[in-house]
Each structure stands twice: as C-alpha cells, then as structure tokens.
Design an enzyme around this catalytic site. Sequence first.
Site, PDB file in Angstrom:
ATOM      1  N   GLU A 132      64.994   6.818  -7.337  1.00  0.00           N
ATOM      2  CA  GLU A 132      64.310   7.179  -6.089  1.00  0.00           C
ATOM      3  C   GLU A 132      64.037   8.676  -6.008  1.00  0.00           C
ATOM      4  O   GLU A 132      63.013   9.106  -5.477  1.00  0.00           O
ATOM      5  CB  GLU A 132      65.144   6.690  -4.892  1.00  0.00           C
TER       6      GLU A 132
ATOM      7  N   ALA B  99      73.251   6.409  -6.247  1.00  0.00           N
ATOM      8  CA  ALA B  99      74.070   6.977  -5.189  1.00  0.00           C
ATOM      9  C   ALA B  99      75.527   6.892  -5.641  1.00  0.00           C
ATOM     10  O   ALA B  99      75.851   6.130  -6.547  1.00  0.00           O
ATOM     11  CB  ALA B  99      73.873   6.172  -3.912  1.00  0.00           C
TER      12      ALA B  99
ATOM     13  N   GLY C  10      69.404   5.345  -6.595  1.00  0.00           N
ATOM     14  CA  GLY C  10      69.012   6.616  -6.003  1.00  0.00           C
ATOM     15  C   GLY C  10      68.460   7.610  -7.018  1.00  0.00           C
ATOM     16  O   GLY C  10      67.633   8.467  -6.673  1.00  0.00           O
TER      17      GLY C  10
ATOM     18  N   GLU D  35      70.606  -2.044  -6.974  1.00  0.00           N
ATOM     19  CA  GLU D  35      71.360  -2.105  -5.710  1.00  0.00           C
ATOM     20  C   GLU D  35      71.761  -3.519  -5.315  1.00  0.00           C
ATOM     21  O   GLU D  35      72.834  -3.750  -4.766  1.00  0.00           O
ATOM     22  CB  GLU D  35      70.532  -1.473  -4.579  1.00  0.00           C
TER      23      GLU D  35
HETATM   24  C1  3H9 Z   1      72.187   3.286  -4.912  1.00  0.00           C
HETATM   25  O1  3H9 Z   1      71.756   4.094  -5.681  1.00  0.00           O
HETATM   26  C2  3H9 Z   1      71.775   3.154  -3.501  1.00  0.00           C
HETATM   27  C3  3H9 Z   1      70.587   3.994  -3.149  1.00  0.00           C
HETATM   28  O2  3H9 Z   1      69.386   3.284  -3.380  1.00  0.00           O
HETATM   29  C4  3H9 Z   1      70.570   4.335  -1.696  1.00  0.00           C
HETATM   30  C5  3H9 Z   1      71.727   5.114  -1.165  1.00  0.00           C
HETATM   31  C6  3H9 Z   1      71.568   5.433   0.310  1.00  0.00           C
HETATM   32  N1  3H9 Z   1      78.830   5.777  -8.219  1.00  0.00           N
HETATM   33  O3  3H9 Z   1      80.115   2.189 -16.155  1.00  0.00           O
HETATM   34  P1  3H9 Z   1      80.776   3.323 -16.840  1.00  0.00           P
HETATM   35  C7  3H9 Z   1      81.472   5.775 -12.596  1.00  0.00           C
HETATM   36  S1  3H9 Z   1      73.390   2.182  -5.376  1.00  0.00           S
HETATM   37  C8  3H9 Z   1      80.077   6.189  -8.456  1.00  0.00           C
HETATM   38  O4  3H9 Z   1      82.136   3.114 -17.383  1.00  0.00           O
HETATM   39  P2  3H9 Z   1      78.767   3.251 -18.894  1.00  0.00           P
HETATM   40  C9  3H9 Z   1      82.264   4.581 -13.074  1.00  0.00           C
HETATM   41  O5  3H9 Z   1      83.041   4.042 -12.040  1.00  0.00           O
HETATM   42  C10 3H9 Z   1      73.861   2.699  -7.002  1.00  0.00           C
HETATM   43  N2  3H9 Z   1      80.655   6.112  -9.666  1.00  0.00           N
HETATM   44  O6  3H9 Z   1      79.854   3.962 -17.985  1.00  0.00           O
HETATM   45  C11 3H9 Z   1      83.092   5.196 -14.184  1.00  0.00           C
HETATM   46  O7  3H9 Z   1      84.121   5.913 -13.556  1.00  0.00           O
HETATM   47  P3  3H9 Z   1      85.547   5.988 -14.230  1.00  0.00           P
HETATM   48  C12 3H9 Z   1      72.921   2.163  -7.983  1.00  0.00           C
HETATM   49  C13 3H9 Z   1      79.929   5.600 -10.649  1.00  0.00           C
HETATM   50  O8  3H9 Z   1      78.262   4.289 -19.809  1.00  0.00           O
HETATM   51  C14 3H9 Z   1      82.141   6.225 -14.792  1.00  0.00           C
HETATM   52  O9  3H9 Z   1      81.164   6.499 -13.786  1.00  0.00           O
HETATM   53  N3  3H9 Z   1      73.437   2.437  -9.291  1.00  0.00           N
HETATM   54  C15 3H9 Z   1      78.634   5.153 -10.472  1.00  0.00           C
HETATM   55  O10 3H9 Z   1      79.313   1.989 -19.440  1.00  0.00           O
HETATM   56  C16 3H9 Z   1      81.435   5.750 -16.044  1.00  0.00           C
HETATM   57  O11 3H9 Z   1      80.811   4.518 -15.765  1.00  0.00           O
HETATM   58  C17 3H9 Z   1      74.196   1.576  -9.955  1.00  0.00           C
HETATM   59  O12 3H9 Z   1      74.504   0.496  -9.497  1.00  0.00           O
HETATM   60  C18 3H9 Z   1      78.070   5.265  -9.181  1.00  0.00           C
HETATM   61  N4  3H9 Z   1      76.818   4.895  -8.910  1.00  0.00           N
HETATM   62  O13 3H9 Z   1      77.606   2.820 -17.908  1.00  0.00           O
HETATM   63  C19 3H9 Z   1      74.611   1.999 -11.334  1.00  0.00           C
HETATM   64  N5  3H9 Z   1      78.152   4.676 -11.654  1.00  0.00           N
HETATM   65  O14 3H9 Z   1      85.324   6.668 -15.523  1.00  0.00           O
HETATM   66  C20 3H9 Z   1      76.052   1.730 -11.567  1.00  0.00           C
HETATM   67  C21 3H9 Z   1      79.134   4.848 -12.549  1.00  0.00           C
HETATM   68  O15 3H9 Z   1      86.387   6.749 -13.250  1.00  0.00           O
HETATM   69  N6  3H9 Z   1      76.501   2.248 -12.821  1.00  0.00           N
HETATM   70  N7  3H9 Z   1      80.212   5.396 -11.952  1.00  0.00           N
HETATM   71  O16 3H9 Z   1      85.974   4.564 -14.395  1.00  0.00           O
HETATM   72  C22 3H9 Z   1      76.275   1.631 -14.013  1.00  0.00           C
HETATM   73  O17 3H9 Z   1      75.580   0.638 -14.092  1.00  0.00           O
HETATM   74  C23 3H9 Z   1      76.912   2.214 -15.240  1.00  0.00           C
HETATM   75  O18 3H9 Z   1      77.968   3.009 -14.807  1.00  0.00           O
HETATM   76  C24 3H9 Z   1      75.992   3.079 -16.143  1.00  0.00           C
HETATM   77  C25 3H9 Z   1      76.853   3.762 -17.221  1.00  0.00           C
HETATM   78  C26 3H9 Z   1      74.961   2.159 -16.777  1.00  0.00           C
HETATM   79  C27 3H9 Z   1      75.318   4.146 -15.335  1.00  0.00           C
END
Ligand code: 3H9
Length: 698
Positions: free
Chosen positions: A105, A63, A102, A125
């Site tokens: 999901e 999400a 998400g 999450e």
């Molecule tokens: C969820 O899904 C809830 C659902 O079950 C239900 C909903 C109702 N959102 O980390 P990076 C941005 S909860 C917004 O540097 P990497 C990040 O801020 C979510 N932005 O890259 C950065 O922005 P900026 C569950 C996001 O290659 C840019 O993307 N998911 C999100 O080192 C690059 O990110 C997570 O918890 C996001 N969800 O790593 C996953 N994710 O360039 C969280 C990233 O402006 N994300 N951004 O600074 C991660 O673990 C890592 O970002 C990922 C990539 C492994 C994906």
Amino acid sequence: MNDHVTYEVQDGVAVLTISHPPVNALSFSVRSGLLEAVERADADPTVRSVLIRAAGRTFPAGADVREFGKPRAKPILSTVVARIETLSKPVVAAVHGTALGGGFEIALGAHYRLAARSARFGLPEVGLGVLPGGGGTQRVPRLVGAGPALDLMLSGKPISAEKARELGLVDVLVDGDLEAEGLVFARNLAEKGDPPRPTRDRREGFADPAAYQAEITARRAKVAGSPIEAPRKIVDCVEAAMLLPFEAGIAMERAAFDDCENSDGARALRHAFFAERRAAKVPELEGASLREVNTIGVVGAGTMGTGIAVVCLDAGIPVTLVERDDAGLIRGVERIDAIYERSVAKGRIDAATRDARMGLLTGTTRMEDLDAVDLVIEAVFEEVSVKEAVFAQLDQVMKPGAILATNTSYLDINALAATISRPQDVVGYHFFSPANIMKLLEIVVADKTDPDVVATGFALARKLRKVPVRAGVTDGFIGNRILAAYRLAADFMLEDGATPAQIDAAMRDYGFPVGPYQVLDIAGLDISWARRKRLAATRNPAHRYVAIGDHLCERGWLGQKTGRGYYLYEAGSRVGTEDPEVLEIIAKERAAKGISPRDFSAEEIQARCLGAMANEGARLLEEGVALRPSDIDVVLLFGYGFPRWRGGPMMAADLRGLVTVESELKSWIKEAPEFWTPAPLWDELIKNGRHFSDLNGD
Ligand code: 3H9
C-alpha cells in the site's frame, strides 16, 4: 528522521530508506519516520523528486501485526500513504523482497513503482482476518479492475513482479542495482518535468463498469458463506471503489478494517500466525551446535516411509531407502515414483525436477548401507518388538554421532532409546500422513536426547518445509493425546444418545473439514483399536469405557477400506451413509449399560468436544509434554484440521472464556470424573485473571 527511516538527498532526489529488521514491518516508528521524511522532502527546495526504498531483505512486509488489537498510535498507515500520494513532487517506490499488505500500500501511494524482478507483491490481510487498511481496497481496483484486485485480496497469495507489471501495478522491472536505477528514474522524472501521478486519480480499472459490477456480484456469491467477515467486507469495499468518491471509499475501508480487527476470527488468525513461528523457538536452540545432516536414511518403504523419503528428496537431500526384501523395496520405489508422476501430471514440478529428485534416491535391502548417513528416520511397523529389532541393527551400523529418529505415533521413545548404546542420539519425528503433504512434525524429546539433536531437528524441519512442534514423551505425544480426548468425548455422547452423523455434522459446522467418525473411517478403525488394546492392561476398570468402536472392529468393519465402519460405503465410494446396523449396535450398548438416550444439540456437541480437547491440553502443559498452549494449537491446526480461524483448542477456550469452559467441565464431572475433572491449571489461571495465551511467553 528516526532510527527506522533515514533521509538523504542525492542529485535532487530525496532518498527515504526504511530500515526496521527483520521484515521492515510498518510499526509506529516507521510510520511516523516516513511521514516526517515525506514532509521534509516536500518542504526542501533542493528536492525535486522522492525515492522510497527499504534496507535489508525486503520492502515492508506489512503493518506490524503485533500492534493489532491495541489502540493504534497516530499517524495511522492510511494517513502516511495519503501524504505520500498528495506530495507535490513525483514519488517513486523501489521494491525488493516481499511488498505485502501495508508495504504494497505504501508503494501504491507512490506515483511510480520500480521492482526487482525477484520481488513479490501481495495483500495477505485476509489470512489475518482483516482487509487492506492502508487504501489497498480503493487503489488496486483503480489500476487493475475488480477481478485481479479481488484475486489478490481474497486469496491473499502474492504475485510475481512480472505479473504485477503485466497487470499495470508496476512500471519497470529492474535486473541490476535497484537503488541506482531508482535514483536515475526519479531524477529523470524531475528533469522531464513529469508531474506526480496519484493512484487515486487513475481510472484504468473502471474502464468497463458492467464487467466490474459483474465480477463483484460473482465474488459476493462466492464469499457469502465465509466463516469470517473480512472476505465480504473486501468485496463491499472494492465495489465502493467504483461507486463512491475516493475519500468515502477510504472511510468505508477504515471502518471495515476496525470491525474485523477485533473480531474473534482475526484474533485467532493472528494467534495462529505467531504461534507457528513461536513453536520453532525451543530452549535447546540456546547454545546448541547443530549436527550436519547432508544425507538421510529411511528405514521402511511403506506409505509413511516413502512419504518421508519424498519430503527429504524435495529438500534436495540424498536418501537411502531400506526395506527388508527386494519386493518391498521395489514397491516402495514405485510408490515414490508415483508421487512424483502425479506432481508432474498436475504441473507442480517438471520432468527434469522429478528426475533430479529421483536421482537422489538409493534403494537397498542392506542395513549396512546406512553406515555413512548423518540421520536415519525409522518408519517401520508400529510395534515395539519390530522397532526394537530395527534399532538394534541401526545401533550396530550407524556412524558415531549420527541421529536416530523414530517415526512412531504412540510408542515410548524412552524405552526404545534405552535398548541401544546411544540413547542421546535418539529422537522422535512424528510425521503426519500423507507425510509429503501434511505440514506438521512433532519432534519428540526423550529423557536422554542430546539438546544438539533436538536443535538439529528444528533446523532440519525448516529445510524440509515442515512446521515443527516440540513434544515430550507420553502415549500419543501432543496431537494423539488431544485426539484421544476428543474421540472419548464424542464416544460418550454416542453412548448417551447422539449418532455418528450428528456429531460429525456438529464438528463440521464448527469448522473441521470432517467430523471425528469420518476421520476414523478414513484412517482405519484398527489404529485406535490397537491403542485401546495396548492400554487395556493398565486401564482402571472404574473409568468410563465405550466399547462401540471395538464391536465394529470385531466384525471386521474397519472403515472405508472394508466398505464399512461408522458409516456404510457403496463399492468404491468415499461418501458414507448412515448404517442402521451400526445404530443398532450403539442402541444395544446403551441398553446393556442402562442408558436412556437423550438429544444433543450441535452447541453441546461442540462444547463437549472442545472442552475435552482444552482440558487434555491443560494436562499436557502440567505434565510438561507441551511447552506452551500455542504449541498445542499449532499441532491441532497443522495436523488435525482444526479450523485456523478458531485458533486451536487452547485459543478457542480463551476466546470462549475460561470460566465458562471450566464450569461446563465441572457440570459433566459426574458422568466420568477421571475425564471431565478440570486440570488444576484452570483454577490457577482463572484466579489470577489470566488466559492460556498468557503462558505463551511473549
Ligand atoms: C497489513 O499490512 C494491514 C494493512 O493493510 C493495514 C494496516 C492498518 N508484523 O515469517 P518469518 C516477524 S497486515 C510483525 O519467520 P520468513 C515474524 O513474526 C500484514 N512481525 O520470516 C518473525 O519474528 P520472529 C500483512 C512480523 O522469511 C520475523 O518477522 N502482511 C510481520 O519466513 C521473521 O518472519 C503479512 O501478513 C508483521 N507483518 O517470511 C505478512 N511479518 O523472528 C506476514 C513477519 O520474532 N509475514 N514478522 O519470530 C510473512 O508472511 C512472512 O513473515 C514473510 C517473511 C514472507 C514476510
């Protein structure tokens, strides 16, 4: 459909492509685009099956966390997933990259899942203080049972595509062209007349209800003490998956998600996630041309130097390690060898990897051997004259343009840089011990440091898998300045009536793994003693000073290493017991100052320690030492054991309320005005109805 979801029909397959860089987060436009595309595929008579895929580097990574804590625009994620699942035509998800939260999901809403062999699946999450809210708590257990489902949701750690296939979460692994294979798979389903296979109707995971329930009971006991609500709600929802009808389980998940989303813990964890990424964005990156760092020299083969060498070797960078004499060098190389031995023994790396990394190490006693390296990290004894001597030698031998980084914790880098001919190449890299484990790296920018050198430091930190934070020059930079304030607040209480054990217990209750006096005993009391002695000459005698620590050091009680510090340690034990003699020293000090001891509650201990940290943080912001409040939080979270779910001292002050914290600070002013007087920033923020987080710049 819209900018973020495209729709195209190929051979009777509707191909829905999500395109929302960088990580295809499921923001409103993606959700609405996807829903529209699914409706269109359902209505399109030429479409017989559907393929959902993503452009760019990954299937949706979750999400859009930036939308959390705000009213969510419809359609919400669970509506989109449900619509995918109830489609009358078979739906295939083709997953690459990281299908997290998400994103996973969405894939579970599809009837079949194909995955690139390199893909990863996870439900992270819990790390954001919430739970899967797009049906994950109900669908995953239906496929894999309670154990693996709870492993995914409670650990938050992703699993490989291979593992996902073993568990039955993925149908087919793909080595070649994922989109092409996905198309063939989807077309074949239609040709064979295979019907949709909704995950909600599957029951494999419920095959052994007794085992399922036993798993729930065991996990419930494990998460009972969690400081945040999400783990308990996850267990409740997974239990409900087997006990309740699907729709009721989904409703329960929704309510649980909403409860968690706006909790302080979730706000703090979201803050920590973005703060870490924000810290890497510094003004010097703008227009910088990075210097090449292909080889690194490390001067000093003590604990710090060898730890730093390992960090560089782990990143595949050749290291030249310099010591004064052969004996010191041999000890250093043995230390590095021992670190790798332990990693091999623990199964973290294999012997071949160790050999490869050790193969990148060269030891020498000749400073001249650093003439060709791109960067030197100096990690010699923390003493101005020693550092200056090393700098003078480095200035002689290093090639022009090479970077000179000093791993000092306290010393004045401006003064040090001024002693050599190239101050523009000097920067501070403040690693934390043990350097190969601790994630934080303070990058200290001196007055003359070239912006390219700063930018290069941030790029290098990423390579070294460190979390870099920019700090200005001041005694202790960001982290040790805050730590000094924390300790002083604790020392005042010690003198006024609390014991080390009471203060430590209160801070552990707050969430720190160990309290301030335990940390002192572990690190050695002599380090902060040296700092106090260094500052003694410039200390204002009118300022309140607590000499208890000095008295312990004078007796040679330097902490665990001497078997005695604030606590007493049985031979070989790392667990201290209260030391009556220490309590006596404290009592004497109180008597000498005419203090009659009083009781401190855990709440007051916490309020004072945290108030002191946030006030010092405010001063660091005013002085320009820290760029933003969230950088201070990152330093404390990654370098000092501050509980992540509290967000760091500045976020904690925001959550508690600036008016409350400031009025507490004011109420303590008379005890030590120079310390407790709130920095002017408090009033400025309060008067404008703002918070520290409003200064973070996004
Ligand atoms: C969820 O899904 C809830 C659902 O079950 C239900 C909903 C109702 N959102 O980390 P990076 C941005 S909860 C917004 O540097 P990497 C990040 O801020 C979510 N932005 O890259 C950065 O922005 P900026 C569950 C996001 O290659 C840019 O993307 N998911 C999100 O080192 C690059 O990110 C997570 O918890 C996001 N969800 O790593 C996953 N994710 O360039 C969280 C990233 O402006 N994300 N951004 O600074 C991660 O673990 C890592 O970002 C990922 C990539 C492994 C994906």
